[in-house]
Scaffold this active site. Structure first.
Site, mmCIF file in Angstrom:
data_model
loop_
_atom_site.group_PDB
_atom_site.id
_atom_site.type_symbol
_atom_site.label_atom_id
_atom_site.label_comp_id
_atom_site.label_asym_id
_atom_site.label_seq_id
_atom_site.Cartn_x
_atom_site.Cartn_y
_atom_site.Cartn_z
ATOM 1 N N GLY A 48 29.877 -69.208 51.639
ATOM 2 C CA GLY A 48 31.287 -69.367 51.996
ATOM 3 C C GLY A 48 32.136 -68.194 51.556
ATOM 4 O O GLY A 48 33.347 -68.328 51.362
ATOM 5 N N TRP A 51 35.204 -67.299 53.793
ATOM 6 C CA TRP A 51 36.164 -68.397 53.684
ATOM 7 C C TRP A 51 36.958 -68.282 52.388
ATOM 8 O O TRP A 51 38.189 -68.377 52.379
ATOM 9 C CB TRP A 51 35.375 -69.698 53.707
ATOM 10 C CG TRP A 51 36.047 -70.856 54.377
ATOM 11 C CD1 TRP A 51 37.170 -70.846 55.146
ATOM 12 C CD2 TRP A 51 35.600 -72.210 54.331
ATOM 13 N NE1 TRP A 51 37.455 -72.108 55.587
ATOM 14 C CE2 TRP A 51 36.500 -72.962 55.104
ATOM 15 C CE3 TRP A 51 34.526 -72.850 53.722
ATOM 16 C CZ2 TRP A 51 36.363 -74.341 55.279
ATOM 17 C CZ3 TRP A 51 34.386 -74.215 53.903
ATOM 18 C CH2 TRP A 51 35.300 -74.953 54.667
ATOM 19 N N THR A 105 32.613 -59.290 45.009
ATOM 20 C CA THR A 105 31.280 -58.796 44.665
ATOM 21 C C THR A 105 30.213 -59.833 44.975
ATOM 22 O O THR A 105 30.463 -61.040 44.922
ATOM 23 C CB THR A 105 31.186 -58.416 43.174
ATOM 24 O OG1 THR A 105 29.949 -57.741 42.938
ATOM 25 C CG2 THR A 105 31.268 -59.642 42.270
ATOM 26 N N HIS A 106 29.009 -59.317 45.300
ATOM 27 C CA HIS A 106 27.800 -60.133 45.389
ATOM 28 C C HIS A 106 26.857 -59.831 44.221
ATOM 29 O O HIS A 106 25.734 -60.337 44.185
ATOM 30 C CB HIS A 106 27.032 -59.833 46.683
ATOM 31 C CG HIS A 106 27.538 -60.557 47.894
ATOM 32 N ND1 HIS A 106 28.169 -61.784 47.838
ATOM 33 C CD2 HIS A 106 27.470 -60.232 49.223
ATOM 34 C CE1 HIS A 106 28.481 -62.170 49.072
ATOM 35 N NE2 HIS A 106 28.066 -61.247 49.912
ATOM 36 N N MET A 231 38.860 -69.570 62.158
ATOM 37 C CA MET A 231 38.154 -68.465 61.484
ATOM 38 C C MET A 231 37.156 -67.805 62.430
ATOM 39 O O MET A 231 37.036 -66.569 62.472
ATOM 40 C CB MET A 231 37.428 -68.982 60.242
ATOM 41 C CG MET A 231 38.328 -69.398 59.100
ATOM 42 S SD MET A 231 38.985 -68.009 58.142
ATOM 43 C CE MET A 231 37.525 -67.491 57.235
ATOM 44 N N ARG A 254 28.399 -69.309 61.589
ATOM 45 C CA ARG A 254 27.450 -70.000 62.456
ATOM 46 C C ARG A 254 27.828 -71.455 62.727
ATOM 47 O O ARG A 254 28.063 -71.849 63.863
ATOM 48 C CB ARG A 254 26.045 -69.912 61.837
ATOM 49 C CG ARG A 254 24.907 -70.322 62.756
ATOM 50 C CD ARG A 254 23.574 -70.102 62.055
ATOM 51 N NE ARG A 254 23.462 -70.898 60.845
ATOM 52 C CZ ARG A 254 22.951 -72.131 60.807
ATOM 53 N NH1 ARG A 254 22.486 -72.688 61.920
ATOM 54 N NH2 ARG A 254 22.875 -72.791 59.669
ATOM 55 N N LYS A 255 27.869 -72.284 61.678
ATOM 56 C CA LYS A 255 28.189 -73.702 61.854
ATOM 57 C C LYS A 255 29.258 -74.187 60.889
ATOM 58 O O LYS A 255 30.082 -75.022 61.239
ATOM 59 C CB LYS A 255 26.930 -74.563 61.674
ATOM 60 C CG LYS A 255 25.951 -74.510 62.833
ATOM 61 C CD LYS A 255 24.845 -75.550 62.648
ATOM 62 C CE LYS A 255 23.913 -75.586 63.845
ATOM 63 N NZ LYS A 255 22.851 -76.616 63.676
ATOM 64 N N GLY A 256 29.202 -73.692 59.654
ATOM 65 C CA GLY A 256 30.177 -74.125 58.666
ATOM 66 C C GLY A 256 30.074 -75.598 58.333
ATOM 67 O O GLY A 256 31.081 -76.285 58.199
#
Length: 291
Positions: A48, A51, A105-106, A231, A254-256
């Site tokens: 997410g 989002w 950040t990831h 979105m 894609r689907k959320g």
């Protein structure tokens, strides 16, 4: 396909990274001074991220959806470690902007230990249940040219996960690095599933955490703006301009949904993830919803 490797990948302490993340940038991040009022959003991929990025930016900018639709999200909350389009890194972008800074950040928390312990930066950690995360990650591997447009099956991808060899490394190791700080006063944990079920409350939680007092009409506007339908149609957040993403294979957004994992996981796979979840996530006092 547990031995799958994507083009240009490299590994730092168990984290599988893309070639547009450099060791030099990570070294600079370790000593980068974060200031009072700065906000760092930290997420594992496909939990997410987009989002939550958009939510945090809107809270910090009084729900200005007009501006958010005119400026690409990565320009508003840059990824610190990534060089976008082969140009400057998010860290370099920030150094041309006036504080307070909004950043993303990831990376695991190891890189930011000094900044976390200094307690100046506000940190918003996003988390999603690991099963839906892995399914979303599988489709991301398929549609992302940078990751080699993975051609394997879901079962093949799960073997890659078991080998702890997917982008950003093992989900459970990643979250154990961040969840150790979840009770610090400058840290807020936001659950993907809560954003689905009670978005207005999540917006208020983030607003209160960041010291923002938003009127109800602004909150309502943010809720509407953050709907999956809006979105997915919004070109500043849906990553439609990313040359490396093939949305015909699988849309980036894609689907959320919550619970899509049931269409993919075998019982053995589900049991394996359940065990890791109970052994590693639950001891931090974190409970996630899987449906």
């Amino acid at each position: 396909m547990a031995d799958y490797r994507f083009p240009g990948e490299w590994i730092k302490d168990g984290m599988v990274l893309e070639e547009n993340v450099t060791s030099e940038t990570i070294s600079r991040l370790e000593s980068f001074e974060m200031l009072q009022g700065d906000v760092l959003v930290a997420t594992y991929p496909k939990t997410g991220t987009t989002w939550l990025q958009e939510l945090v930016w809107l809270v910090c900018n009084n729900g200005d959806t007009r501006k958010s639709r005119s400026v690409n999200l990565n320009g508003r909350i840059p990824f610190l470690e990534y060089k976008m389009g082969g140009g400057e890194s998010g860290l370099e972008m920030l150094q041309t902007k006036s504080p307070p800074h909004l950043m993303m950040t990831h990376l695991r928390s190891d890189t930011f230990r000094t900044q976390i312990e200094a307690g100046k930066v506000n940190i918003v950690i996003g988390i999603r249940n690991p099963k839906d995360t892995l399914v979303s990650f599988y489709h991301f591997y398929r549609m992302n040219r940078s990751l080699g447009n993975f051609k394997g099956s879901w079962d093949d991808f799960f073997e890659l996960h078991k080998a702890k060899h997917i982008l950003c490394g093992d989900y459970f190791r990643w979250y154990s690095s961040w969840l150790q700080y979840k009770d610090k006063p400058n840290v807020l944990l936001v659950k993907y599933e809560d954003m689905h079920r009670r978005m207005p409350d999540v917006i208020k939680d983030v607003s209160n955490f960041l010291g923002k007092k938003l009127p109800q009409n602004i909150i309502d506007g943010i809720v509407q703006h953050l709907s999956f339908d809006n979105m997915s149609k919004n070109n500043t957040v849906n990553r439609s301009i990313m040359a490396t993403f093939d949305n015909k294979i699988s849309p980036f957004l894609r689907k959320g949904k919550v619970g899509d994992w049931k269409n993919y996981f075998s019982k053995e796979q589900s049991d394996a993830v359940d065990k890791s979840y109970k052994d590693i996530i639950e001891p931090f006092g974190v409970t996630l919803s899987f449906e």
